[in-house]
Design a protein around this motif. Sequence first.
Motif, PDB file in Angstrom:
ATOM      1  N   ALA A 119      -5.853  -7.156   5.113  1.00  0.00           N
ATOM      2  CA  ALA A 119      -5.241  -6.532   3.935  1.00  0.00           C
ATOM      3  C   ALA A 119      -6.294  -5.778   3.126  1.00  0.00           C
ATOM      4  O   ALA A 119      -6.063  -4.645   2.681  1.00  0.00           O
ATOM      5  N   ARG A 120      -7.453  -6.393   2.937  1.00  0.00           N
ATOM      6  CA  ARG A 120      -8.508  -5.721   2.161  1.00  0.00           C
ATOM      7  C   ARG A 120      -9.062  -4.511   2.912  1.00  0.00           C
ATOM      8  O   ARG A 120      -9.433  -3.498   2.296  1.00  0.00           O
ATOM      9  N   ALA A 121      -9.135  -4.603   4.234  1.00  0.00           N
ATOM     10  CA  ALA A 121      -9.598  -3.448   5.022  1.00  0.00           C
ATOM     11  C   ALA A 121      -8.647  -2.266   4.827  1.00  0.00           C
ATOM     12  O   ALA A 121      -9.084  -1.112   4.716  1.00  0.00           O
ATOM     13  N   ASN A 122      -7.365  -2.552   4.754  1.00  0.00           N
ATOM     14  CA  ASN A 122      -6.397  -1.473   4.566  1.00  0.00           C
ATOM     15  C   ASN A 122      -6.372  -0.959   3.134  1.00  0.00           C
ATOM     16  O   ASN A 122      -6.115   0.225   2.904  1.00  0.00           O
ATOM     17  N   ILE A 123      -6.649  -1.823   2.167  1.00  0.00           N
ATOM     18  CA  ILE A 123      -6.811  -1.331   0.797  1.00  0.00           C
ATOM     19  C   ILE A 123      -7.994  -0.369   0.746  1.00  0.00           C
ATOM     20  O   ILE A 123      -7.914   0.714   0.152  1.00  0.00           O
ATOM     21  N   ALA A 124      -9.096  -0.732   1.393  1.00  0.00           N
ATOM     22  CA  ALA A 124     -10.290   0.117   1.392  1.00  0.00           C
ATOM     23  C   ALA A 124     -10.027   1.472   2.054  1.00  0.00           C
ATOM     24  O   ALA A 124     -10.624   2.491   1.666  1.00  0.00           O
ATOM     25  N   ARG A 125      -9.130   1.505   3.033  1.00  0.00           N
ATOM     26  CA  ARG A 125      -8.813   2.766   3.706  1.00  0.00           C
ATOM     27  C   ARG A 125      -8.134   3.768   2.761  1.00  0.00           C
ATOM     28  O   ARG A 125      -8.055   4.961   3.073  1.00  0.00           O
ATOM     29  N   GLN A 126      -7.646   3.307   1.623  1.00  0.00           N
ATOM     30  CA  GLN A 126      -6.927   4.186   0.694  1.00  0.00           C
ATOM     31  C   GLN A 126      -7.835   4.781  -0.376  1.00  0.00           C
ATOM     32  O   GLN A 126      -7.354   5.438  -1.295  1.00  0.00           O
ATOM     33  N   SER A 127      -9.135   4.540  -0.290  1.00  0.00           N
ATOM     34  CA  SER A 127     -10.026   4.915  -1.398  1.00  0.00           C
ATOM     35  C   SER A 127      -9.980   6.407  -1.700  1.00  0.00           C
ATOM     36  O   SER A 127      -9.959   6.816  -2.868  1.00  0.00           O
ATOM     37  N   ASP A 128      -9.945   7.249  -0.665  1.00  0.00           N
ATOM     38  CA  ASP A 128      -9.921   8.696  -0.921  1.00  0.00           C
ATOM     39  C   ASP A 128      -8.601   9.130  -1.546  1.00  0.00           C
ATOM     40  O   ASP A 128      -8.578  10.030  -2.393  1.00  0.00           O
ATOM     41  N   SER A 129      -7.491   8.499  -1.149  1.00  0.00           N
ATOM     42  CA  SER A 129      -6.178   8.911  -1.636  1.00  0.00           C
ATOM     43  C   SER A 129      -5.857   8.343  -3.011  1.00  0.00           C
ATOM     44  O   SER A 129      -5.223   9.006  -3.834  1.00  0.00           O
ATOM     45  N   LEU A 130      -6.276   7.107  -3.274  1.00  0.00           N
ATOM     46  CA  LEU A 130      -5.946   6.476  -4.547  1.00  0.00           C
ATOM     47  C   LEU A 130      -6.950   6.781  -5.644  1.00  0.00           C
ATOM     48  O   LEU A 130      -6.614   6.742  -6.824  1.00  0.00           O
TER      49      LEU A 130
ATOM     50  N   ILE B 299       0.835  -1.201   0.000  1.00  0.00           N
ATOM     51  CA  ILE B 299       0.000   0.000   0.000  1.00  0.00           C
ATOM     52  C   ILE B 299       0.869   1.250   0.000  1.00  0.00           C
ATOM     53  O   ILE B 299       0.603   2.219  -0.716  1.00  0.00           O
ATOM     54  N   GLY B 300       1.939   1.239   0.802  1.00  0.00           N
ATOM     55  CA  GLY B 300       2.837   2.388   0.815  1.00  0.00           C
ATOM     56  C   GLY B 300       3.465   2.629  -0.540  1.00  0.00           C
ATOM     57  O   GLY B 300       3.574   3.776  -1.005  1.00  0.00           O
ATOM     58  N   LEU B 301       3.876   1.561  -1.231  1.00  0.00           N
ATOM     59  CA  LEU B 301       4.458   1.697  -2.567  1.00  0.00           C
ATOM     60  C   LEU B 301       3.440   2.273  -3.542  1.00  0.00           C
ATOM     61  O   LEU B 301       3.762   3.150  -4.348  1.00  0.00           O
ATOM     62  N   ALA B 302       2.200   1.791  -3.477  1.00  0.00           N
ATOM     63  CA  ALA B 302       1.154   2.310  -4.373  1.00  0.00           C
ATOM     64  C   ALA B 302       0.926   3.797  -4.152  1.00  0.00           C
ATOM     65  O   ALA B 302       0.834   4.583  -5.111  1.00  0.00           O
ATOM     66  N   ARG B 303       0.845   4.198  -2.895  1.00  0.00           N
ATOM     67  CA  ARG B 303       0.585   5.608  -2.582  1.00  0.00           C
ATOM     68  C   ARG B 303       1.747   6.496  -3.028  1.00  0.00           C
ATOM     69  O   ARG B 303       1.544   7.578  -3.600  1.00  0.00           O
ATOM     70  N   ILE B 304       2.965   6.055  -2.771  1.00  0.00           N
ATOM     71  CA  ILE B 304       4.135   6.870  -3.110  1.00  0.00           C
ATOM     72  C   ILE B 304       4.309   6.976  -4.619  1.00  0.00           C
ATOM     73  O   ILE B 304       4.590   8.062  -5.152  1.00  0.00           O
TER      74      ILE B 304
END
Length: 391
Positions: free
Chosen positions: A253-264, A224-229
């Motif tokens: 893992a899926r819960a943390n992917i979902a947490r990135q919805s606004d940023s990604l 997730i960090g790599l995707a965001r960066i």
Amino acid sequence: MHYIRFCRPPEIQVGRSHATVRIVLTITTDLSDSFLSPRNPVQLAVIGAYTERRDGKDQLVPVSLAQGNPPTWRAGMRVLKLELPLPPQQIETIQIRPLSRQLMAMGTDDVLPGSQGLIMAVYADMPRPGDGRAPSVCFRSLRLSTGDVVSGQTLQIEEDLGESIARHIWDSGIVMVSLLADLFLCSTSQVDNKPLPMFRGIFQSPSWPLNILELGCGVGVMGIGLARIMLLRQAGQAPHILMTDLPEAEQKARANIARQSDSLGDALATLDFEPLDWEEGAKGRFGEKASSCPVDLAVLCDCTYNTDTLPPLVKTLSALHRHSALHSSAAEGPVKTQVLVATKPRHSSERVFFQLMSDDGWVIREQTILPLPLLNGEGQTVEVYLFGKEE
């Protein structure tokens, strides 16, 4: 590093005159195998936040819950119990962090120097009085920044409450996200002084977007960090990242992917999870998603601690390399999977991993060693290696 942890969910008690919150916390290493034992007491800040309407917008307003008498962690402690008064406003989240800024791991540029960012804060949603429901998770927050460059974005990762290590953040993940931010968010004038030039070169491939597969992702910090960066670096484009682990890791893992919805945003579709057992991977048996395309880069963090799993892990990496070569497009030629490994050495038996990799034809292309922040403790490091197959 050390991590502040809730031993159990924060609990609200409603009295006649006011409400209080009861907190039981500890401060331990990533595997909860030792407690923080500082030479000097560590004072803590307990910050609540409530929502207030300002200028037509809802804004979170922080408020200190421990004014005048900060809670203190001392050597020899295993737990710290607190009961603090709550303000009249409805507190929605709570944060516990060191009072000293130098001790706080608030951003990636705190972690990488190795001399500060020693203790990670913890956050949790607060229960509503009388609803009978307590939060089962907490989360960590790390601002993505490097030097004078601040992205204005924060990486937020959820983990389980309590001291179980199975669904928690581990040291190498935090250090690797900090390294990735330093490598890819730095100014152009600084890039020549950075480590791992061959690794950085992978992300300049003309066949962008890259296909990246993470093994043993856990709660998902690295992927997730790599995707965001990379989304920040590539001006709105992200690599395709498939995070894999045993089936029991999927929910977190899926819960943390979902947490990135606004940023990604739309790039959220480039981040996914699929179960992968290395015993199956060693035989070349991959799920539908892992089998669907060649893998340019395989990444893994803190996966070498269990020596029993190392033979199938190495065989899985070699099977991914063969799969990628066979399933490459004829026009672009065979994809030669490279492997990035980040590991915090915990015991000497882990070194067998490098012998197994060598026996299977993998060679170290480049490497770097990063200091791990640790308060009043012996120096620890995270080692990072880029492997490729011999021609």
